[in-house]
Scaffold this active site. Structure first.
Site, short mmCIF file in Angstrom:
data_model
loop_
_atom_site.label_atom_id
_atom_site.label_comp_id
_atom_site.label_asym_id
_atom_site.label_seq_id
_atom_site.Cartn_x
_atom_site.Cartn_y
_atom_site.Cartn_z
N HIS A 181 0.81 -1.23 0.00
CA HIS A 181 0.00 0.00 0.00
C HIS A 181 0.84 1.28 0.00
CE1 HIS A 181 -4.07 -1.78 0.45
NE2 HIS A 181 -3.35 -2.81 0.87
N THR A 182 2.11 1.16 -0.33
CA THR A 182 2.96 2.35 -0.41
C THR A 182 2.88 3.01 -1.78
OG1 THR A 182 4.74 0.80 -0.86
CG2 THR A 182 4.67 1.73 1.35
N ASP A 183 2.46 2.27 -2.81
CA ASP A 183 2.57 2.82 -4.18
C ASP A 183 1.70 4.06 -4.38
OD1 ASP A 183 0.23 1.23 -4.27
OD2 ASP A 183 0.67 0.39 -6.25
N LEU B 131 -2.31 -11.36 -6.93
CA LEU B 131 -1.17 -11.59 -7.83
C LEU B 131 -1.36 -10.83 -9.14
CD1 LEU B 131 -0.54 -15.40 -7.17
CD2 LEU B 131 0.63 -13.44 -6.15
N SER B 132 -2.18 -9.77 -9.09
CA SER B 132 -2.38 -8.82 -10.18
C SER B 132 -2.94 -9.45 -11.46
CB SER B 132 -1.12 -8.01 -10.48
OG SER B 132 -0.15 -8.77 -11.09
N SER B 133 -3.95 -10.29 -11.30
CA SER B 133 -4.64 -10.82 -12.48
C SER B 133 -5.22 -9.67 -13.30
CB SER B 133 -5.73 -11.81 -12.08
OG SER B 133 -6.60 -11.24 -11.13
N ASP C 174 1.58 -2.46 -9.99
CA ASP C 174 1.32 -3.70 -10.73
C ASP C 174 1.60 -3.50 -12.22
OD1 ASP C 174 0.38 -4.28 -8.24
OD2 ASP C 174 -1.71 -4.55 -8.82
N TYR D 209 -10.19 -0.98 -0.08
CA TYR D 209 -8.97 -0.48 -0.72
C TYR D 209 -9.05 1.04 -0.89
CZ TYR D 209 -5.06 -0.05 -3.91
OH TYR D 209 -3.87 0.33 -4.48
#
Ligand code: GLA
Length: 409
Positions: free
Chosen positions: A45-47, A135-137, A182, A231
């Site tokens: 959650h840093t991005d 996993l960023s689908s 991602d 989120y």
């Protein structure tokens, strides 16, 4: 155990299988593209706070088979959902339901909006990344679709722009206010390497994955929240904290500009919840930098400690874990040979990862499958990460029957 089961694939995707699906449907030979999923080793959650992250790719992919049409219609078949959608590029409308087709429409819409005129196409989508598993689908689908649509339209695009447009598809069209990690990792990662990315400047440094340790990802099998709900609320909490702190700290634009000493000094401006959200982001940024140094030194023990500290901070300060992720991380921790473990992705279920001594990987898989499997009622899906190539055309030399991943149900 509560929550919704995550749809995990039991099918191994190969170029031949998606090629066969396409030719059976459309009777033509398609072009094939693929984008890897990413796993974030550390930097939760840093991005979206303009901070630092340390992702790598997984060896799992979303695949696209595509042939252009002469009109402005996209006809898209999703193998996972066994469903076809028809999209008119001149009238792209969101249904607002966050389903797979929204990502397709979102990507087409932002590419057109950025001035890239697209062609219609017949498209088949498949993949072996667990959906909603952290996993960023989604980002993988966005990236491979953007790459394939632009290729069809003969448009060359810079990978940085590709990542930013895919992020915009998700924030502006789908409504999940995600960061850039991602899409950027999927567009820029290098086989065998991880990257430390500065999410403000988008500068990154690569580092080799450890030679003698493996990253194992395991799916909790549950996903408690709708994508946008908690989120987006975490992002709003960070923005509110910045606004409150900015009343006494001049020119503060994001938590990136704050250090822990300043936060302690101005704690009175925040309630406990907002204070803890900030403490997580600031301490996590430092952990990412420390983890990068540990990787450079090959110090897997230190890297493991940082990964576990990240989980504790995400659980206690950022409050994005859940009982199943905590239980899985505990089971991982208790396995001989595990250096550290944490939840991955946005949180509230999905996958967790652990850093494992490669010599003990098989025993760890067995123990985690047995112990977490007892809680879940079936053995969980597991995958040992192999850092892969970024989004692009499917490699021509790839043997058609070479499995892309070991998938255990
Ligand atoms: C999701 C988002 C990312 C990032 C992670 C949490 O995967 O898509 O941008 O914020 O959650 O680190």
């Amino acid at each position: 155990m509560g929550g919704q089961p995550v749809a995990t694939t039991l099918v191994t995707i190969t170029p031949r299988s998606i090629n066969d699906e396409f030719t059976a449907r459309f009777g033509r030979q398609p072009k094939l593209f693929r984008a890897p999923g990413r796993v974030n080793i550390i930097g939760g959650h840093t991005d979206y706070n303009e901070g630092f992250v340390l992702p790598t790719t997984t060896g799992l992919y979303t695949w696209i088979a595509i042939v252009p049409r002469d009109d402005r219609t996209l006809r898209v078949f999703s193998c996972k959902f066994d469903s076809t959608e028809v999209i008119d590029l001149d009238q792209i409308k969101s249904c607002g339901d966050g389903q797979w087709c929204e990502y397709v429409k979102g990507v087409a819409s932002v590419l057109e909006g950025a001035g890239h005129s697209l062609r219609g196409a017949e498209i088949v989508i498949d993949g072996d990344i667990p959906l909603g598993g952290g996993l960023s689908s989604s980002a993988s689908l966005e990236a491979v679709l953007a790459f394939a649509l632009l290729d069809c339209a003969d448009v060359a695009i810079d990978r940085g722009e590709l990542a930013q447009l895919c992020q915009r598809a998700e924030t502006d069209f789908v409504g999940v206010r995600c960061g850039i990690m991602d899409q950027f990792a999927i567009s820029h990662c290098t086989k065998g390497l991880a990257m430390m990315l500065d999410c403000r400047s988008l500068e990154f440094q690569s580092v080799a994955m450890p030679a003698n340790a493996s990253l194992l990802v395991v799916d909790t099998g549950v996903h408690h929240q709708l994508p946008a709900g908690e989120y987006n609320s975490r992002r709003e909490e960070c923005e509110k904290a910045v606004a409150l702190l900015a009343s006494e700290i001049p020119r503060l634009d994001s938590l990136r500009d704050l250090d822990l000493a300043q936060l302690e000094d101005k704690q009175k401006l925040l309630d406990d919840r907002h204070y803890r959200r900030c403490r997580h982001i600031l301490s996590e940024n430092q952990r990412v930098k420390d983890a990068f140094s540990a990787l450079q030194r090959g110090d897997v023990v230190r890297l493991g400690e940082l990964i576990s500290a990240s989980h504790a901070s995400l659980r206690d300060d950022y409050e994005v874990s859940c009982a199943e992720s905590d239980a899985l991380v505990e089971i991982m921790h208790a396995c001989p040979g595990v250096y550290g473990a944490r939840m991955v992705g946005g949180g509230f279920g999905g996958c967790s990862l652990c850093l494992v001594d490669s010599a003990q990987l098989d025993q760890v898989i067995d123990k985690v499958q047995a112990e977490y499997g007892e809680m879940l009622g079936r053995p969980p899906w597991v995958h040992a990460v192999t850092a892969s190539d970024p989004v692009g055309p499917a490699p021509a030399s790839q043997p058609a029957d070479d499995p892309q991943s070991e998938v255990i149900s």
